[in-house]
Design an enzyme around this catalytic site. Structure first.
Site, short mmCIF file in Angstrom:
data_model
loop_
_atom_site.label_atom_id
_atom_site.label_comp_id
_atom_site.label_asym_id
_atom_site.label_seq_id
_atom_site.Cartn_x
_atom_site.Cartn_y
_atom_site.Cartn_z
N LYS A 90 36.85 -8.63 17.24
CA LYS A 90 37.56 -8.78 18.52
C LYS A 90 38.97 -8.23 18.34
O LYS A 90 39.81 -8.83 17.67
CB LYS A 90 37.61 -10.25 18.95
CG LYS A 90 38.13 -10.40 20.37
CD LYS A 90 37.99 -11.82 20.91
CE LYS A 90 38.40 -11.88 22.37
NZ LYS A 90 38.26 -13.24 22.94
N GLU A 106 13.07 -14.95 8.26
CA GLU A 106 12.49 -16.07 8.97
C GLU A 106 11.42 -15.67 9.99
O GLU A 106 10.70 -16.52 10.50
CB GLU A 106 13.60 -16.85 9.70
CG GLU A 106 14.56 -17.57 8.79
CD GLU A 106 15.71 -16.70 8.29
OE1 GLU A 106 16.68 -17.24 7.74
OE2 GLU A 106 15.64 -15.44 8.45
#
Length: 560
Positions: free
Chosen positions: A451, A341
């Site tokens: 995490k 992009e």
């Protein structure tokens, strides 16, 4: 809006638009005698290239291509593809670079979605067209491409059940080499291609003429005289990034404008790449880590002199292990960062004279960063609430970007476009830190950060550690849910042939644990599982495909 004074315009003055024609107009100015080479099959100088681009423009005009029409290309990296980079947008038409590694169903979707009118297709990809031709809704005409014509002009072409306008070289040879490209609005659509980074159908990324010219100016400002990869007209350029992938990262436009000698390898084959590299004296390439890893581990690589070769890595993180292996072969390897992009350049490693004097091991932390922010690019890091975080090298947040060449959105997808540009910044989906020295360090993709035990652990950091284990060719680390720790990292590794049977998962884990015990690394960086695999799943552009790994290899990795 700020009140400004507009310069009065003389009615007869020329106000040139920033269009690709502006780049093309330079191709015979400086070193037109330099060559553009395709494998061992074809070579020409820039004077011939100029004529062939104009011949292609005449061919396309003759078969009905008009401004705004979309012309798709399905070819290996070649001189023909380079001609399409200029002829199609210079006509005011739209170049659709088809990702030939997508599935036939995905290619069908992209062709219909992009409103392709004409397709220039290599005969190797005819079976794909045969499989989908009855479902194409906008395609009207096909031009066939063949490598056979360079060896035998009378060689029969592949048979097709769909009508052909003719064979590329034959059509060019019968067309006039005179064509006067017109001016038009610089914000006109120039190119489109499709990215497959998320679930669902591929998304269409698009760029205007102005954006591509500005991106070329960025490369021009950044690379000639650049300390890590200094480029000039004496360089020999060979892309090892498919030209369907973000316009070959924009370098074909720069190389053509500056009259570099260019070498196009066609289908990527290790022996052909190395042969061209040596025979044509290639000095600069760019590729994803997978390709460099393949070349570095080729038996031939250790028998030849690669000290004149510079390589820019992008697409995926350059690990310290791969960087060291390349540097030990004399390859000047460094890293850049970008996205489909963003056209793609956002940052590139910029080594100082002092850093270049360091030992290989001391250079690795610098060469494997995402790089220093590119000219005219703005980067920021934000928290979950969109608040800007300090650029102190320690704070970590989502990386967002702005720049004059970044895509305005996704083709025919307003919802995804708004999400991409939420808050007026392009959201990369990467977690990063930015230093006071303008260096960017990518921590991970947002969806790939693990995490565990209350700590945020970067899968890229663990991959970096594993890449430095002698005998490891490739590594991929992903997180799986864990009832005690929330998530835990798990790794899959490809082992080099010479080390098969010499390395074990238990031995590698023990080596990492020893570094934990010595206080060198955090305990959360030791994967729960390490599995050896023959290959790691990749996307169509050679990136490690963690989405597939999570789905397809879950049972293998977890052992249940």
């Amino acid at each position: 809006m700020i009140q400004t004074r507009i310069i009065p315009r003389t009615p007869s003055a020329y106000d040139p638009p920033l269009i690709i024609k502006m780049l093309f107009n330079q191709v015979t100015k400086y070193n037109p005698q330099r060559e553009i080479v395709y494998r061992d099959l074809f070579r020409m100088n820039y004077t011939t290239f100029d004529k062939r681009v104009r011949q292609l423009a005449n061919v396309l005009t003759e078969i009905g291509v008009k401004g705004g029409d979309t012309v798709a290309v399905m070819d290996w990296d070649s001189h023909r593809y380079l001609e399409c980079f200029f002829a199609i947008p210079c006509l005011g038409a739209v170049l659709h670079t088809i990702n030939v590694r997508l599935s036939p169903a995905q290619i069908l979707y992209t062709m219909n979605h992009a409103d392709d009118k004409v397709v220039i297709v290599h005969e190797d990809f005819v079976p794909i067209i045969e499989a989908i031709k009855d479902q194409l809704t906008t395609v009207e005409k096909f031009i066939i491409v063949s490598d056979k014509v360079y060896q035998d002009p009378n060689a029969p072409l592949v048979e097709t059940s769909f009508r052909l306008e003719g064979e590329y070289e034959s059509l060019l040879s019968n067309a006039s080499d005179q064509y006067d490209f017109s001016d038009f609005d610089e914000n006109s659509l120039a190119t489109t291609f499709y990215t497959t980074g998320t679930t669902g159908n591929p998304k269409g990324v698009y760029f205007s003429h102005r954006q591509l010219v500005m991106h070329t100016f960025c490369l021009l400002a950044y690379f000639p005289g650049y300390r890590a990869l200094p480029l000039d007209h004496r360089d020999v350029y060979m892309p090892i990034t498919p030209l369907f992938h973000v316009h070959g990262w924009g370098f074909p436009y720069l190389a053509t404008m500056l009259n570099f000698k260019q070498v196009y390898p066609g289908r990527y084959e290790p022996e052909m790449l190395l042969r061209l590299l040596l025979k044509e004296k290639v000095t600069f390439s760019h590729c994803v880590p997978t390709i460099l890893n393949m070349l570095v581990n080729s038996p031939v690589a250790k028998q030849v002199d690669l000290s004149k070769w510079s390589v820019l890595i992008g697409g995926s993180a350059l690990t310290k292990g791969l960087a060291k292996a390349a540097l030990e072969l004399g390859i000047n390897v460094t890293q850049g960062y970008g996205m489909s992009e963003t056209a793609p350049i956002m940052s590139v490693v910029h080594m100082t004279d002092e850093q270049l004097q360091l030992s290989i091991d001391e250079q690795l932390p610098f060469r494997t960063k995402a790089g220093k922010i590119a000219p005219f690019v703005e980067l920021d890091i934000i928290d979950d609430d969109g608040n800007s975080l300090p650029h102190d090298g320690d704070a970590v947040g989502e990386l967002v970007a702005r720049g004059p060449w970044m895509s305005q959105g996704y083709y025919k997808d307003a919802e995804a476009s708004e999400k991409l540009w939420a808050g007026g910044w392009l959201h990369t989906g990467d977690v990063a830190a930015i230093g006071t020295d303008y260096y960017v360090t990518i921590a991970d993709r947002v969806k790939d950060v693990i995490k565990t035990g209350g700590e945020w652990v970067s899968s890229l950091d663990i991959e970096n550690l594993l890449s430095q284990v002698e005998g490891v060719a490739e590594s991929a680390v992903i997180g799986f849910p864990d009832p005690r720790w929330g998530e835990r990292p798990h790794a899959i590794l490809v082992i080099k042939p010479d080390y098969q049977g010499k390395l074990t998962p238990e031995g590698i884990k023990a080596g990492l644990q020893a570094r934990v015990d010595s206080g060198e690394i955090n305990k959360w960086y030791v994967p729960d599982n390490i599995k050896f695999v023959p290959e790691i799943p990749k996307t169509s552009v050679g990136k490690i495909d963690k989405k597939r790994i999570r789905v397809e290899m879950k049972e293998l990795i977890l052992g249940h």
